[in-house]
Design a protein around this motif. Structure first.
Motif, PDB file in Angstrom:
ATOM      1  N   ARG A 263       0.862  -1.201   0.000  1.00 24.54           N
ATOM      2  CA  ARG A 263       0.000   0.000   0.000  1.00 24.54           C
ATOM      3  C   ARG A 263       0.889   1.239   0.000  1.00 24.54           C
ATOM      4  NH1 ARG A 263      -5.032   1.691   0.519  1.00 24.54           N
ATOM      5  NH2 ARG A 263      -5.499   3.628   1.606  1.00 24.54           N
ATOM      6  N   ASP A 264       0.740   2.043  -1.024  1.00 25.55           N
ATOM      7  CA  ASP A 264       1.584   3.222  -1.187  1.00 25.55           C
ATOM      8  C   ASP A 264       0.705   4.464  -1.303  1.00 25.55           C
ATOM      9  OD1 ASP A 264       3.789   4.782  -1.479  1.00 25.55           O
ATOM     10  OD2 ASP A 264       4.102   4.354  -3.597  1.00 25.55           O
ATOM     11  N   THR A 265       0.840   5.390  -0.348  1.00 22.84           N
ATOM     12  CA  THR A 265       0.085   6.637  -0.368  1.00 22.84           C
ATOM     13  C   THR A 265       1.061   7.806  -0.367  1.00 22.84           C
ATOM     14  OG1 THR A 265      -0.057   6.829   2.042  1.00 22.84           O
ATOM     15  CG2 THR A 265      -1.760   5.529   0.935  1.00 22.84           C
ATOM     16  N   LYS A 266       0.519   8.988  -0.319  1.00 24.56           N
ATOM     17  CA  LYS A 266       1.359  10.186  -0.338  1.00 24.56           C
ATOM     18  C   LYS A 266       2.208  10.289   0.913  1.00 24.56           C
ATOM     19  CE  LYS A 266       0.997  15.201  -1.015  1.00 24.56           C
ATOM     20  NZ  LYS A 266       0.064  16.340  -1.173  1.00 24.56           N
ATOM     21  N   THR A 267       1.746   9.749   2.025  1.00 26.66           N
ATOM     22  CA  THR A 267       2.466   9.908   3.294  1.00 26.66           C
ATOM     23  C   THR A 267       3.039   8.615   3.853  1.00 26.66           C
ATOM     24  OG1 THR A 267       0.399   9.649   4.534  1.00 26.66           O
ATOM     25  CG2 THR A 267       1.053  11.887   3.927  1.00 26.66           C
ATOM     26  N   SER A 268       2.742   7.463   3.231  1.00 23.17           N
ATOM     27  CA  SER A 268       3.235   6.208   3.807  1.00 23.17           C
ATOM     28  C   SER A 268       3.383   5.128   2.742  1.00 23.17           C
ATOM     29  CB  SER A 268       2.284   5.713   4.909  1.00 23.17           C
ATOM     30  OG  SER A 268       1.020   5.389   4.353  1.00 23.17           O
ATOM     31  N   HIS A 269       4.178   4.104   3.103  1.00 29.01           N
ATOM     32  CA  HIS A 269       4.361   2.922   2.250  1.00 29.01           C
ATOM     33  C   HIS A 269       4.387   1.711   3.181  1.00 29.01           C
ATOM     34  CE1 HIS A 269       5.848   0.786  -1.381  1.00 29.01           C
ATOM     35  NE2 HIS A 269       6.411   0.007  -0.480  1.00 29.01           N
ATOM     36  N   PHE A 270       3.432   0.772   2.970  1.00 28.28           N
ATOM     37  CA  PHE A 270       3.294  -0.382   3.856  1.00 28.28           C
ATOM     38  C   PHE A 270       3.360  -1.663   3.023  1.00 28.28           C
ATOM     39  CE2 PHE A 270       0.535  -3.605   5.809  1.00 28.28           C
ATOM     40  CZ  PHE A 270       1.169  -3.750   7.036  1.00 28.28           C
ATOM     41  N   THR A 271       4.120  -2.646   3.511  1.00 31.36           N
ATOM     42  CA  THR A 271       4.261  -3.929   2.819  1.00 31.36           C
ATOM     43  C   THR A 271       4.160  -5.070   3.817  1.00 31.36           C
ATOM     44  OG1 THR A 271       5.772  -2.938   1.195  1.00 31.36           O
ATOM     45  CG2 THR A 271       5.743  -5.336   1.339  1.00 31.36           C
ATOM     46  N   VAL A 272       3.388  -6.095   3.461  1.00 33.46           N
ATOM     47  CA  VAL A 272       3.367  -7.341   4.219  1.00 33.46           C
ATOM     48  C   VAL A 272       3.558  -8.472   3.215  1.00 33.46           C
ATOM     49  CG1 VAL A 272       0.840  -7.453   4.112  1.00 33.46           C
ATOM     50  CG2 VAL A 272       2.072  -8.787   5.831  1.00 33.46           C
ATOM     51  N   ALA A 273       4.467  -9.416   3.537  1.00 32.67           N
ATOM     52  CA  ALA A 273       4.791 -10.490   2.595  1.00 32.67           C
ATOM     53  C   ALA A 273       4.955 -11.809   3.339  1.00 32.67           C
ATOM     54  CB  ALA A 273       6.076 -10.159   1.831  1.00 32.67           C
ATOM     55  N   LEU A 274       4.602 -12.900   2.639  1.00 32.44           N
ATOM     56  CA  LEU A 274       4.759 -14.262   3.171  1.00 32.44           C
ATOM     57  C   LEU A 274       5.336 -15.122   2.076  1.00 32.44           C
ATOM     58  CD1 LEU A 274       4.215 -16.530   5.274  1.00 32.44           C
ATOM     59  CD2 LEU A 274       1.934 -16.764   4.234  1.00 32.44           C
ATOM     60  N   GLN A 275       6.411 -15.866   2.398  1.00 27.77           N
ATOM     61  CA  GLN A 275       7.045 -16.755   1.423  1.00 27.77           C
ATOM     62  C   GLN A 275       7.221 -18.144   2.013  1.00 27.77           C
ATOM     63  OE1 GLN A 275      10.358 -15.481  -1.166  1.00 27.77           O
ATOM     64  NE2 GLN A 275      11.564 -17.176  -0.305  1.00 27.77           N
ATOM     65  N   LEU A 276       6.895 -19.149   1.200  1.00 25.92           N
ATOM     66  CA  LEU A 276       7.135 -20.556   1.524  1.00 25.92           C
ATOM     67  C   LEU A 276       8.038 -21.112   0.441  1.00 25.92           C
ATOM     68  CD1 LEU A 276       3.481 -21.644   2.436  1.00 25.92           C
ATOM     69  CD2 LEU A 276       5.325 -20.996   4.010  1.00 25.92           C
ATOM     70  N   GLY A 277       9.232 -21.591   0.840  1.00 25.24           N
ATOM     71  CA  GLY A 277      10.142 -22.053  -0.194  1.00 25.24           C
ATOM     72  C   GLY A 277      11.337 -22.782   0.357  1.00 25.24           C
ATOM     73  N   ILE A 278      12.183 -23.206  -0.605  1.00 25.24           N
ATOM     74  CA  ILE A 278      13.416 -23.921  -0.288  1.00 25.24           C
ATOM     75  C   ILE A 278      14.578 -23.078  -0.816  1.00 25.24           C
ATOM     76  CG2 ILE A 278      14.715 -26.051  -0.643  1.00 25.24           C
ATOM     77  CD1 ILE A 278      12.060 -27.417  -1.274  1.00 25.24           C
ATOM     78  N   PRO A 279      15.532 -22.640   0.026  1.00 25.70           N
ATOM     79  CA  PRO A 279      15.696 -23.004   1.441  1.00 25.70           C
ATOM     80  C   PRO A 279      15.060 -22.011   2.408  1.00 25.70           C
ATOM     81  CG  PRO A 279      17.668 -21.888   0.682  1.00 25.70           C
ATOM     82  CD  PRO A 279      16.719 -21.919  -0.488  1.00 25.70           C
ATOM     83  N   HIS A 280      14.461 -20.928   1.914  1.00 26.71           N
ATOM     84  CA  HIS A 280      14.012 -19.878   2.819  1.00 26.71           C
ATOM     85  C   HIS A 280      12.497 -19.736   2.814  1.00 26.71           C
ATOM     86  CE1 HIS A 280      18.080 -18.681   3.582  1.00 26.71           C
ATOM     87  NE2 HIS A 280      18.313 -18.313   2.332  1.00 26.71           N
ATOM     88  N   SER A 281      11.932 -19.714   4.007  1.00 26.22           N
ATOM     89  CA  SER A 281      10.545 -19.344   4.215  1.00 26.22           C
ATOM     90  C   SER A 281      10.521 -18.252   5.276  1.00 26.22           C
ATOM     91  CB  SER A 281       9.708 -20.542   4.690  1.00 26.22           C
ATOM     92  OG  SER A 281       9.630 -21.526   3.680  1.00 26.22           O
ATOM     93  N   PHE A 282       9.686 -17.237   5.050  1.00 23.37           N
ATOM     94  CA  PHE A 282       9.697 -16.107   5.990  1.00 23.37           C
ATOM     95  C   PHE A 282       8.395 -15.337   5.897  1.00 23.37           C
ATOM     96  CE2 PHE A 282      11.402 -14.375   2.037  1.00 23.37           C
ATOM     97  CZ  PHE A 282      10.656 -13.206   1.891  1.00 23.37           C
ATOM     98  N   VAL A 283       8.185 -14.480   6.920  1.00 21.55           N
ATOM     99  CA  VAL A 283       7.119 -13.497   6.916  1.00 21.55           C
ATOM    100  C   VAL A 283       7.772 -12.145   7.183  1.00 21.55           C
ATOM    101  CG1 VAL A 283       6.625 -13.858   9.372  1.00 21.55           C
ATOM    102  CG2 VAL A 283       4.892 -12.833   7.883  1.00 21.55           C
TER     103      VAL A 283
END
Length: 536
Positions: A263-283
């Protein structure tokens, strides 16, 4: 917004003021003839709907654009804008072969762990062991340029060199991109390097709907171990005006599935991400706040947790010049330790300096990584950057003044000539206003005023515009629109490139009034709020 009747009235008024036959003096007659011709040229532009629309939207540069003579006459500003943009595209296409888009990145990794993780007991007898050893342990350089071949085809040449702990290599890539339609493009990539074999890739971008697009990237990497295929697909969709959702699937050496919302607005930028994989999984969750200041300051923070551990990052970035942005980020993680990442963006070039401070979670390392860059930045900003920018601005202003000197001199002569031609008309206007106790301009100045004590050493640069303003008075009213006042009859720019104001002292119904107006600010007088109290 002036109507045709208002334009005609203003045209007749200025024609009467500047008509050559009204002046017997040869010098005044010549000056009146020149100003009369300028008024006539302006009326020719504004009285024609097509040229007026061009001028209203694009100013003089629109009138100077080649090709209008072959354009079918249009009635609406929207159609005029469309024709202008078409002519502009054609001009850009003629210059296509001369354009490139260079981009580059230089990354220098610094190992400064000896500042905090010392092994004094092992090196106490070694000469020079009392000084921490800071060394460069890795470097990466990449560069790319674009070469437009046609209006739809572009060649992209890129290369990179990397080294770490004495070992390194490089590669070179050539990509050919073709825009197939307004909805998509395709790209073929060929590459080779000394550590890996030839690379063949295909990338396709396609707009599925006005709010959704897909990107697919297929690659074949040839090596001594055989052929290693890879496939990456990204599906994106506009969730609302400021929010994008992404789904990514990557198959190959490091297979993974990733979903994120940005979400990108004039006053802020927010990101949430989730990954499932080999070798790295993260939130991962990150937030950036954009301050609405002149320096475009931004502060950011993020948390990332996965199989590799947990990393917390926080930092800030700020514009330090017209084309440069400086940023610093502190990274604290387990088991990664503490790092300081400094980044400088200069136009299309990026300089990145990751500094690894310690492998442990030491409060002292976090403190110095946070406070150190702030102290250094504010010291440099005060002692180096600010004086440099001030000197650069002065040089640019001086250069601007020199380049505009001849034009300013001409405008000054025209303004002085206009004032001389206005004298008789102004005398009649004042007599009429005095008879009705109306609006009389006592004094008026235009230019740069210095009221702040901190700027008392700066030079005041103003011109007297009492006569030109009085000449604009009609029916005890003076109305100026939102435009630079330097273009008014009898005005000129006394300080090119600097902030200007208009100060007016006027009398209305026998009472003094005073007002200060910014250069591009609309002004309407008389007004009750301008009245000077008798007690003051």
């Amino acid at each position: 917004q002036a109507s045709q009747e208002e334009l005609k009235a203003a045209y007749r008024r200025l024609c009467m003021l500047y008509h050559p036959d009204k002046h017997r003096d040869p010098e005044l007659k010549a000056q009146a003839e020149r100003l009369f011709n300028l008024v006539h040229q302006a009326y020719e532009v504004l009285s024609d709907p097509q040229t007026r629309a061009i001028y209203d939207i694009y100013g003089r540069r629109g009138l100077e654009m080649e090709g209008w003579e072959v354009v079918e006459r249009k009635r609406t500003p929207a159609e005029i804008r469309e024709e202008f943009e078409r002519l502009q595209r054609e001009r850009e296409e003629r210059r296509l072969q001369q354009r490139t888009n260079p981009k580059g990145t230089i990354s220098v990794g610094i190992d400064a762990t000896d500042l905090f993780d010392r092994y004094d007991e092992e090196y106490e007898d070694v000469p020079g062991s009392s000084f921490p050893q800071i060394e460069i342990n890795k470097m990466h350089i990449s560069q790319s340029i674009e070469a437009p071949l046609t209006a739809t085809d572009t060649a992209i040449l890129s290369g990179n060199l990397s080294t770490q702990n004495g070992n390194g290599g490089g590669s070179i890539n050539l990509a050919l991109r073709r825009v197939t339609s307004a909805k998509g493009w395709g790209e073929l990539e060929f590459g080779a390097g000394d550590l890996q074999g030839p690379l063949f890739g295909l990338k396709i971008f396609r707009n599925l709907t006005p709010r959704c697009f897909i990107t697919t990237n297929c690659a074949l990497q040839f090596s001594s171990r055989g052929i290693r295929p890879g496939l990456t697909t990204v599906l994106a969709r506009n969730l609302d005006k400021n929010t994008m959702g992404y789904l990514q699937w990557r198959w190959g050496i490091q297979s993974a599935m990733n979903t994120s919302v940005v979400r990108d607005t004039k006053t802020s930028h927010f990101t949430v991400a989730l990954q499932l994989g080999i070798p790295h999984s993260f939130v991962m969750v990150s937030y950036q706040h954009k301050f609405q200041d002149e320096d475009q300051t931004r502060v950011k923070g993020s948390v990332k947790a996965g199989f590799f551990g947990t990393i917390v990052e926080y930092g800030a970035e700020r514009k330090i010049s017209r084309h440069s942005v400086l940023g610093a980020t502190v990274s604290v993680g387990v088991p990664q330790g503490v790092s300081l990442k400094i980044k400088l963006n200069r136009a299309s070039q990026t300089y990145f300096f990751p500094v690894h401070l310690t492998d442990q979670l030491l409060p002292s390392a976090v403190f110095y990584a946070t406070v150190g860059p702030l102290v250094i930045y504010f010291a440099m900003h005060r002692l180096i950057i600010k004086p440099y920018l001030r000197a650069q601005k002065e040089r640019e202003l001086e250069k601007q003044r020199e380049s505009a000197a001849s034009d300013v001199l001409q405008k000054k002569q025209e303004a002085e000539a206009a004032v001389r031609l206005m004298q008789e008309s102004v005398r009649r206007i004042i007599e009429a206003e005095e008879a009705r106790m109306g609006l009389i301009v006592v004094n008026a100045w235009y230019g740069k005023f210095v009221n702040d004590n901190s700027r008392k050493n700066e030079k005041v640069k103003v011109i007297d515009v009492t006569v030109p303003l009085q000449c604009l008075v009609k029916d005890s009213k003076l109305i100026l629109t939102e435009a630079s006042k330097a273009g008014l009859p009898g005005f000129y720019d006394p300080c090119v490139g600097e902030e200007k104001n208009l100060k007016v002292l006027y009398q209305f119904r026998g009472v003094l009034h005073q007002v200060m107006s910014a250069d591009n600010e609309a002004l309407r007088i008389p007004k009750q709020s301008h009245r000077i109290d008798a007690d003051g």
